[in-house]
Write a protein that holds these residues in place. Sequence first.
Motif, mmCIF file in Angstrom:
data_model
loop_
_atom_site.group_PDB
_atom_site.id
_atom_site.type_symbol
_atom_site.label_atom_id
_atom_site.label_comp_id
_atom_site.label_asym_id
_atom_site.label_seq_id
_atom_site.Cartn_x
_atom_site.Cartn_y
_atom_site.Cartn_z
ATOM 1 N N GLU A 175 0.805 -1.226 0.000
ATOM 2 C CA GLU A 175 0.000 0.000 0.000
ATOM 3 C C GLU A 175 0.840 1.280 0.000
ATOM 4 O OE1 GLU A 175 -2.356 -0.487 3.476
ATOM 5 O OE2 GLU A 175 -3.410 -2.262 2.733
ATOM 6 N N TYR A 176 2.154 1.153 0.105
ATOM 7 C CA TYR A 176 3.034 2.315 0.149
ATOM 8 C C TYR A 176 2.750 3.231 -1.047
ATOM 9 C CZ TYR A 176 7.424 4.870 0.797
ATOM 10 O OH TYR A 176 8.363 5.845 1.027
ATOM 11 N N PRO A 177 2.614 4.542 -0.844
ATOM 12 C CA PRO A 177 2.836 5.330 0.378
ATOM 13 C C PRO A 177 1.535 5.729 1.085
ATOM 14 C CG PRO A 177 2.865 6.794 -1.494
ATOM 15 C CD PRO A 177 2.519 5.427 -2.028
ATOM 16 N N GLN A 178 0.461 4.961 0.894
ATOM 17 C CA GLN A 178 -0.819 5.297 1.520
ATOM 18 C C GLN A 178 -1.327 4.083 2.323
ATOM 19 O OE1 GLN A 178 -2.285 8.202 1.573
ATOM 20 N NE2 GLN A 178 -0.958 9.269 0.122
ATOM 21 N N PRO A 179 -0.668 3.742 3.420
ATOM 22 C CA PRO A 179 -1.117 2.576 4.180
ATOM 23 C C PRO A 179 -2.505 2.798 4.776
ATOM 24 C CG PRO A 179 0.532 3.795 5.429
ATOM 25 C CD PRO A 179 0.495 4.398 4.054
ATOM 26 N N SER A 180 -3.312 1.760 4.743
ATOM 27 C CA SER A 180 -4.664 1.844 5.290
ATOM 28 C C SER A 180 -4.625 1.818 6.809
ATOM 29 C CB SER A 180 -5.497 0.669 4.783
ATOM 30 O OG SER A 180 -4.980 -0.557 5.298
ATOM 31 N N GLU A 219 11.402 4.339 -6.104
ATOM 32 C CA GLU A 219 10.801 5.659 -5.846
ATOM 33 C C GLU A 219 11.759 6.772 -6.262
ATOM 34 O OE1 GLU A 219 7.951 6.830 -3.365
ATOM 35 O OE2 GLU A 219 7.059 5.236 -4.580
ATOM 36 N N ARG A 231 7.118 11.420 0.397
ATOM 37 C CA ARG A 231 6.257 10.249 0.528
ATOM 38 C C ARG A 231 6.675 9.403 1.725
ATOM 39 N NH1 ARG A 231 3.932 8.864 -4.910
ATOM 40 N NH2 ARG A 231 4.427 6.652 -4.627
ATOM 41 N N HIS A 234 5.545 11.075 4.852
ATOM 42 C CA HIS A 234 4.096 10.884 5.015
ATOM 43 C C HIS A 234 3.793 9.511 5.611
ATOM 44 C CE1 HIS A 234 -0.196 10.856 4.161
ATOM 45 N NE2 HIS A 234 -0.026 9.701 3.527
ATOM 46 N N VAL A 235 4.483 8.475 5.148
ATOM 47 C CA VAL A 235 4.255 7.126 5.680
ATOM 48 C C VAL A 235 4.623 7.062 7.159
ATOM 49 C CG1 VAL A 235 5.018 4.716 5.550
ATOM 50 C CG2 VAL A 235 4.499 5.982 3.454
ATOM 51 N N VAL A 238 1.887 8.733 9.107
ATOM 52 C CA VAL A 238 0.674 7.906 9.181
ATOM 53 C C VAL A 238 0.875 6.735 10.139
ATOM 54 C CG1 VAL A 238 -0.842 6.390 7.849
ATOM 55 C CG2 VAL A 238 -0.117 8.581 6.896
#
Length: 549
Positions: A175-180, A219, A231, A234-235, A238
Amino acid sequence: MTSITTSAIDAPQRRSVERTCDDLAMLVLAAVAVIAGLTFRDYGLGWDDYTHAEYADLLLRMFGSGFRDTAALSFANLYMYGGGFDMIAALLHKVIPLELFETRRLVGAIVGVIGLAVTWRLGRRIGGPLAGLAALLLLALCPIFYGHMFMNPKDAPFAVAMIILMLGLVRLAEEYPQPSPRTVLIVGLGAGLSLGCRVLGGLALVYAVLGFMPLFLEELRTEGLRESVRRFAHVVYVLLPGLTLGYLVMGLIWPWSIMEPGNPFEALTYFSHFFEKPWKEMFDGAIVSVPDMPWSYLPTLFALQLPEVMLVLMGGAVVGTFALLPRNDVPARRKTILLMLTLAATLPLAIAMVKRPALYNGIRHFVFVIPPMAVLGGVAFAWAMERLRANHRIWQPVLLGTFCFGLALSLAEMIRLHPYQYTHFNHIAGTVRGADDRFMLDYWGLALKQASDELREQLVERQEVPPANRKWKVAVCGPQRPAQVALGPDFTIGWDSNAADFAMTLGEFYCKGLTAPVMVEIKRDDVVFARVYDIRGRSISSLLSIPAP
């Protein structure tokens, strides 16, 4: 291994492979749960059980007193370990009608089944339903893991915690860079449970840093340095709530770790050096002091104790992982996932081979690498089945049959060794019969429970009673607390064989074979695990074949 579909094998008519594999996996989990529920009482106590039960009482007393009673924070060296497993067992014991140590075995079985379920889901996520089913079967039919899950209060729960954390890291890579939020929760929970069990859980940070390198490099190439850093930041942001949860979980099950910020590092330093008076164990036919074990200790025991089918598949997966790293046609996320899994299965062994810490009790301290090994093996099996489906379908039944035969070998040994599965040696070693003169088998003394039960039964059948005004006296070569619990209040346990009525000895190298009538003999595969001798009227100076450490 770069792309595995769900059509690696043909499914029955009107039924998908995915549904078939998932149904079989659920059936396997249910079968293991039922068998564990019927047999958990068979497993005896080891050297550590009694002390861990005391640690649980101290921890609960500390929480109950509002941290006024802090005896748990200096108890033996256990305060440097987490006590989550011990506290759960102690609390459950208060509400279910089982003896304390039976409850501990039941909780071990439950934790083990959870580990099997997570391993299945991880294998399925990486390689599809067939890979998940294969990983589950490899782990469920691995005698070392199965045996330890019942009676190892530190290493088996740690193995389960680490595979939970690995599931979170794999989801993070996907899911990187938007982990649930679910992924953040799993990462935090896995990290807290792992570090709360053993400080060695920090190794997962190494897996993550090294494993994510292919993804980070990709990346940088596609997004540029500035965007890649943004990014990544951000991870990390989060993940902060999950890591905070992990810290709280660690503090709950390992209170000492949060009393001072440096305590986890102190524990790491403490355990990096041997912390007890050295003793000797048998390895490859030689009696060796545990701080002086050769670098070959772990690779030898893993090669001889893991099932052959797991060794072959896992070895192929490791080679395949490093072979695909230089390839440009493989997605960076795929490389990261397989590299993390490979590091989890191999890096701890490589570090131990280089650093050569004190090594003892077989591979029990490294049980945590077996679940990732099973996942690698499952992924490799599914990949091989997919390749054969695409190119040489006629060979699919051969591979499937070979896989099932390998599992059947392990199952047969597990049944034959029950409840001493943790002593398993594979057919490369000649099973436990071939390993008996070269390696330690029942180093935890589980056979003393069965020996104690049969001694009591024999005395009842013979209608024998102890001499007037005293209890039966039993001299024990092995862990004495487990023997006392198993024998009960009508027996007195000690080392003094001169004044004893019976001698109970393990079948290990440090216990003498006595010239006295044998009342009880516990054997598996013609190997003696324990004996009880009638030494009344005999002068036995010692039960030890070597001096005590």
